[in-house]
Design a protein around this motif. Structure first.
Motif, PDB file in Angstrom:
ATOM      1  N   PRO A 112      13.944  -2.276 -31.693  1.00  0.00           N
ATOM      2  CA  PRO A 112      15.392  -2.484 -31.701  1.00  0.00           C
ATOM      3  C   PRO A 112      15.827  -3.793 -32.362  1.00  0.00           C
ATOM      4  CG  PRO A 112      14.734  -1.598 -29.609  1.00  0.00           C
ATOM      5  CD  PRO A 112      13.458  -1.895 -30.358  1.00  0.00           C
ATOM      6  N   PHE A 113      14.958  -4.820 -32.366  1.00  0.00           N
ATOM      7  CA  PHE A 113      15.339  -6.073 -33.008  1.00  0.00           C
ATOM      8  C   PHE A 113      15.449  -5.929 -34.514  1.00  0.00           C
ATOM      9  CE2 PHE A 113      13.683  -9.049 -29.460  1.00  0.00           C
ATOM     10  CZ  PHE A 113      14.876  -8.888 -28.802  1.00  0.00           C
ATOM     11  N   ALA A 114      14.765  -4.925 -35.082  1.00  0.00           N
ATOM     12  CA  ALA A 114      14.787  -4.754 -36.530  1.00  0.00           C
ATOM     13  C   ALA A 114      15.926  -3.849 -36.977  1.00  0.00           C
ATOM     14  CB  ALA A 114      13.453  -4.196 -37.005  1.00  0.00           C
ATOM     15  N   VAL A 115      16.653  -3.296 -36.019  1.00  0.00           N
ATOM     16  CA  VAL A 115      17.704  -2.343 -36.356  1.00  0.00           C
ATOM     17  C   VAL A 115      19.059  -3.045 -36.327  1.00  0.00           C
ATOM     18  CG1 VAL A 115      18.844  -0.233 -35.603  1.00  0.00           C
ATOM     19  CG2 VAL A 115      16.372  -0.431 -35.427  1.00  0.00           C
ATOM     20  N   SER A 116      19.823  -2.859 -37.380  1.00  0.00           N
ATOM     21  CA  SER A 116      21.165  -3.449 -37.413  1.00  0.00           C
ATOM     22  C   SER A 116      21.994  -2.906 -36.249  1.00  0.00           C
ATOM     23  CB  SER A 116      21.848  -3.088 -38.732  1.00  0.00           C
ATOM     24  OG  SER A 116      23.207  -3.414 -38.680  1.00  0.00           O
ATOM     25  N   PRO A 117      22.783  -3.786 -35.592  1.00  0.00           N
ATOM     26  CA  PRO A 117      23.576  -3.330 -34.444  1.00  0.00           C
ATOM     27  C   PRO A 117      24.464  -2.132 -34.775  1.00  0.00           C
ATOM     28  CG  PRO A 117      23.765  -5.707 -34.715  1.00  0.00           C
ATOM     29  CD  PRO A 117      22.932  -5.215 -35.847  1.00  0.00           C
ATOM     30  N   VAL A 118      24.988  -2.110 -35.985  1.00  0.00           N
ATOM     31  CA  VAL A 118      25.847  -0.991 -36.373  1.00  0.00           C
ATOM     32  C   VAL A 118      25.053   0.316 -36.358  1.00  0.00           C
ATOM     33  CG1 VAL A 118      27.201  -0.012 -38.250  1.00  0.00           C
ATOM     34  CG2 VAL A 118      27.381  -2.430 -37.732  1.00  0.00           C
ATOM     35  N   ILE A 119      23.809   0.260 -36.830  1.00  0.00           N
ATOM     36  CA  ILE A 119      22.968   1.457 -36.818  1.00  0.00           C
ATOM     37  C   ILE A 119      22.628   1.842 -35.385  1.00  0.00           C
ATOM     38  CG2 ILE A 119      20.762   2.428 -37.590  1.00  0.00           C
ATOM     39  CD1 ILE A 119      20.913   0.675 -40.027  1.00  0.00           C
ATOM     40  N   ALA A 120      22.430   0.838 -34.525  1.00  0.00           N
ATOM     41  CA  ALA A 120      22.168   1.113 -33.111  1.00  0.00           C
ATOM     42  C   ALA A 120      23.308   1.922 -32.509  1.00  0.00           C
ATOM     43  CB  ALA A 120      21.977  -0.193 -32.342  1.00  0.00           C
ATOM     44  N   GLY A 121      24.536   1.590 -32.871  1.00  0.00           N
ATOM     45  CA  GLY A 121      25.671   2.376 -32.386  1.00  0.00           C
ATOM     46  C   GLY A 121      25.693   3.756 -33.028  1.00  0.00           C
ATOM     47  N   LEU A 122      25.450   3.775 -34.327  1.00  0.00           N
ATOM     48  CA  LEU A 122      25.519   5.026 -35.088  1.00  0.00           C
ATOM     49  C   LEU A 122      24.573   6.098 -34.535  1.00  0.00           C
ATOM     50  CD1 LEU A 122      26.347   6.652 -37.704  1.00  0.00           C
ATOM     51  CD2 LEU A 122      24.395   5.553 -38.798  1.00  0.00           C
ATOM     52  N   ILE A 123      23.334   5.694 -34.191  1.00  0.00           N
ATOM     53  CA  ILE A 123      22.375   6.707 -33.750  1.00  0.00           C
ATOM     54  C   ILE A 123      22.865   7.409 -32.482  1.00  0.00           C
ATOM     55  CG2 ILE A 123      20.315   5.721 -34.846  1.00  0.00           C
ATOM     56  CD1 ILE A 123      19.568   4.406 -32.290  1.00  0.00           C
ATOM     57  N   PHE A 124      23.580   6.691 -31.615  1.00  0.00           N
ATOM     58  CA  PHE A 124      24.053   7.357 -30.403  1.00  0.00           C
ATOM     59  C   PHE A 124      25.281   8.220 -30.681  1.00  0.00           C
ATOM     60  CE2 PHE A 124      21.470   3.881 -28.772  1.00  0.00           C
ATOM     61  CZ  PHE A 124      20.601   4.638 -27.999  1.00  0.00           C
ATOM     62  N   VAL A 125      26.084   7.813 -31.656  1.00  0.00           N
ATOM     63  CA  VAL A 125      27.188   8.675 -32.074  1.00  0.00           C
ATOM     64  C   VAL A 125      26.634   9.983 -32.632  1.00  0.00           C
ATOM     65  CG1 VAL A 125      29.071   8.936 -33.730  1.00  0.00           C
ATOM     66  CG2 VAL A 125      28.782   6.781 -32.517  1.00  0.00           C
ATOM     67  N   LEU A 126      25.578   9.882 -33.451  1.00  0.00           N
ATOM     68  CA  LEU A 126      24.969  11.084 -34.027  1.00  0.00           C
ATOM     69  C   LEU A 126      24.315  11.937 -32.942  1.00  0.00           C
ATOM     70  CD1 LEU A 126      23.244   9.635 -37.230  1.00  0.00           C
ATOM     71  CD2 LEU A 126      25.368  10.933 -37.110  1.00  0.00           C
ATOM     72  N   LEU A 127      23.582  11.266 -32.044  1.00  0.00           N
ATOM     73  CA  LEU A 127      22.831  11.990 -31.011  1.00  0.00           C
ATOM     74  C   LEU A 127      23.765  12.771 -30.095  1.00  0.00           C
ATOM     75  CD1 LEU A 127      19.931  12.345 -29.902  1.00  0.00           C
ATOM     76  CD2 LEU A 127      20.413  10.498 -28.315  1.00  0.00           C
ATOM     77  N   ALA A 128      24.885  12.166 -29.726  1.00  0.00           N
ATOM     78  CA  ALA A 128      25.794  12.828 -28.802  1.00  0.00           C
ATOM     79  C   ALA A 128      26.856  13.639 -29.529  1.00  0.00           C
ATOM     80  CB  ALA A 128      26.455  11.790 -27.896  1.00  0.00           C
ATOM     81  N   GLY A 129      26.780  13.634 -30.864  1.00  0.00           N
ATOM     82  CA  GLY A 129      27.760  14.394 -31.642  1.00  0.00           C
ATOM     83  C   GLY A 129      27.510  15.883 -31.516  1.00  0.00           C
ATOM     84  N   SER A 130      28.472  16.677 -32.012  1.00  0.00           N
ATOM     85  CA  SER A 130      28.404  18.123 -31.799  1.00  0.00           C
ATOM     86  C   SER A 130      27.287  18.776 -32.601  1.00  0.00           C
ATOM     87  CB  SER A 130      29.741  18.744 -32.200  1.00  0.00           C
ATOM     88  OG  SER A 130      30.048  18.359 -33.525  1.00  0.00           O
TER      89      SER A 130
END
Lengths: 290, 277
Positions: A114-132
């Motif tokens: 997680p330290f190597a992942v940009s915070p914006v991408i950290a948010g994005l992956i959960f938007v994608l995961l919980a997306g329809s």
């Protein structure tokens, strides 16, 4: 303790290490100038701007309902995230430091991911995961569970960005302590849980504290990841940093800096606690040389 | 080689439980969510993917993120080294306070840092108005991004050099000096090579953090497409337009850059450990 102090000063006065006084003075002045420009000025600015329109407005800005709601949400998030990641950190450190197994190096590197992942991408992956578009997302939708643009999303994104803090603090500490003490206890008939609570936990308690302080600071201050998943609904899904951003982008600078001053205060407490605990960890390591 | 024989007999209890929970939690919070973005991009139209990540605006954002992170990391190499040196070697009033404050960028929320630097360097700000007299404006330009990234990356360099510098045996310098080396020669030929791996680790960490940084940058950058729009902001912009495929594509390339930095870092750290053994 005594030993180290004398050693330190002894080292400092060694002839060979004495730079020319003019060099020393120059380097010290440069360092102080850097700190002034990059550390102290921003801090001073927050309070200067926060109080610019008077103490009344300052207090009003941090007491208005939206600000209080943001403080509440931030504290709830931290109260969920810090214990979860602390329990995980202790468990992971126990597995990694007390046993040898294949793929240990890989596991330890994955913990840092997680330290190597940009915070914006950290948010994005959960938007994608919980997306329809994912199976998980449609399952959530069928059961009427909302993650994105609500508190659970903020908590999960924060869990992700603060994931490594406790584990990476404890792994080197527990590895340096070895497993002899625990093994001796087992040989003497202690049970697993007893070994952990009587032997291991006292040895690592300052390390756990240290990791939790870092984890807490980051979970209070996280901006990028939370900003992606929150939806910025005032009074509902706004954390303190997001509230600061909204006020700032509305040109409400005084209020923005007033709310920011809460975060600065927390950051200063964090830095102070960190310094104290750090000293504790060192003393502890010195008294228990492995 | 028999994998599951005597090696697997552990004296201490709890291996199964702790290992199981570690793998479960790691998968649930980190691995599975990260995998969605990779798997999602496989389902994406390949041409659309390439068109997105090679569009001039996206390329400009990668270039900007990488170049500003490099400049900031180099700046931190100098001032981080300098600060570590003064804090470890010299005794002066306020040293302990400075030492503790090195961690402030870790503890201060990035958004707060962002609004502070934007205000300090604005044409009416404390530093900005001095610069304005010389007709220099640092905000709403790549230099503003660099300022924010210096702040964010500074502790990484100091905190990696400090312990190595403190552990250095005085005998090394004494022998150099007794053989007739000047102070500068000792520094240049003995100390710097010894500290270099730690310096490189710190600089790489600072760079890696800088590429992905968002919160502190967006307030000071001005966010103009092609000029001051960083890659993480590019992802945000695509998300705001509900262009999930585009956002994932930009994110995937940024992830690949960060992960290759992680590999480089691993190599550097292995080298560092070897050279200090």
């Amino acid at each position: 303790m005594q030993h180290s102090i004398t050693r330190k000063t002894g080292r400092g006065t060694r002839q060979s290490r004495n730079d020319h006084p003019a060099v020393q003075a120059l380097l010290i002045v440069l360092t102080i100038l850097f700190f002034a420009a990059f550390i102290f000025m921003p801090l001073a600015l927050v309070f200067a701007e926060g109080f610019r329109k008077g103490v009344g407005l300052y207090l009003e800005s941090i007491r208005e309902p939206f600000a209080l709601a943001a403080v509440k949400l931030t504290l709830i998030t931290a109260a969920i995230v810090v214990p979860l990641n602390a329990v995980f950190g202790v468990t992971a450190a126990w597995a990694v430091s007390k046993f040898s197994f294949r793929g240990k190096t890989l596991l330890v590197s994955l913990l840092d991911l997680p330290f190597a992942v940009s915070p914006v991408i950290a948010g994005l992956i959960f938007v994608l995961l919980a997306g329809s578009r994912t199976a998980f997302g449609s399952w959530l939708a069928d059961h009427g569970i909302r993650i994105i643009f609500s508190t659970p999303g903020i908590v999960i994104a924060t869990l992700f960005v603060t994931f490594p803090f406790v584990a990476r603090e404890l792994i080197p500490l527990m590895e340096s302590q070895g497993r002899e003490e625990e093994e001796a206890a087992i040989t003497l008939g202690a049970r697993g849980w007893q070994v952990f609570s009587v032997i291991t936990l006292p040895n690592i308690r300052w390390g756990v504290m240290y990791g939790m302080i870092l984890c807490m600071a980051r979970s209070i201050g996280e901006f990028g990841a939370v900003s992606v998943v929150s939806g910025h609904i005032r009074g509902m899904t706004n954390t303190i940093p997001l509230h600061v951003e909204i006020l700032y982008s509305e040109y409400n600078y005084a209020a923005s800096f007033a709310v920011a001053s809460i975060l600065v205060f927390l950051a200063l407490v964090t830095v102070a606690l960190k310094a104290i605990v750090e000293q504790r960890v060192h003393i502890h390591q010195r008294n228990n040389p492995s | 080689m028999p994998p599951f024989t005597r090696k697997n007999r552990h004296i201490l209890p709890g291996f199964g439980l702790s290992m199981g929970y570690t793998v479960f939690y790691l998968s649930a919070i980190v691995i599975v969510p990260l995998a969605t973005i990779v798997i999602g991009s496989f389902n994406m139209d390949q041409q659309a993917f390439i068109a997105t990540v090679t569009s001039p605006r996206v390329l400009a954002s990668y270039r900007l993120s990488i170049s500003t992170a490099i400049v900031a990391a180099l700046f931190n190499a100098i001032f981080g080294f300098l600060s570590a040196w003064t804090l470890v070697r010299y005794r002066f009033p306020g040293r302990r306070v400075l030492d503790a404050m090195v961690d402030l960028p870790f503890a201060l929320p990035t958004a707060v840092a962002g609004i502070c630097f934007a205000t300090l360097y604005s044409p009416v700000g404390w530093i900005g108005q001095l610069l304005a007299k010389a007709d220099i404006q640092l905000i709403n330009a790549p230099s503003g991004i660099v300022i924010a990234l210096i702040f964010i990356g500074f502790p990484f360099v100091v905190r990696t050099i400090q312990p190595v510098l403190a552990e250095l045996e005085p005998e090394i310098e004494e022998s150099a000096q007794s053989l007739g080396a000047t102070r500068w020669q000792t520094f240049r030929r003995i100390l710097l090579p010894h500290l270099f791996p730690a310096l490189l680790t710190g600089v790489t960490l600072s760079f890696a953090r800088g590429i992905g940084e968002y919160g502190s940058v967006i307030f000071i950058a001005g966010n103009l497409p092609f000029k001051t729009e960083i890659a993480p902001l590019m992802i945000m912009t695509k998300l705001d337009q509900f262009d999930y495929d585009g956002a994932s594509a930009v994110a995937l390339v940024l992830l690949l850059i960060s992960f290759s930095m992680l590999l480089v870092l691993n190599g550097v750290q292995r080298w560092q450990q070897k050279s200090y053994r």
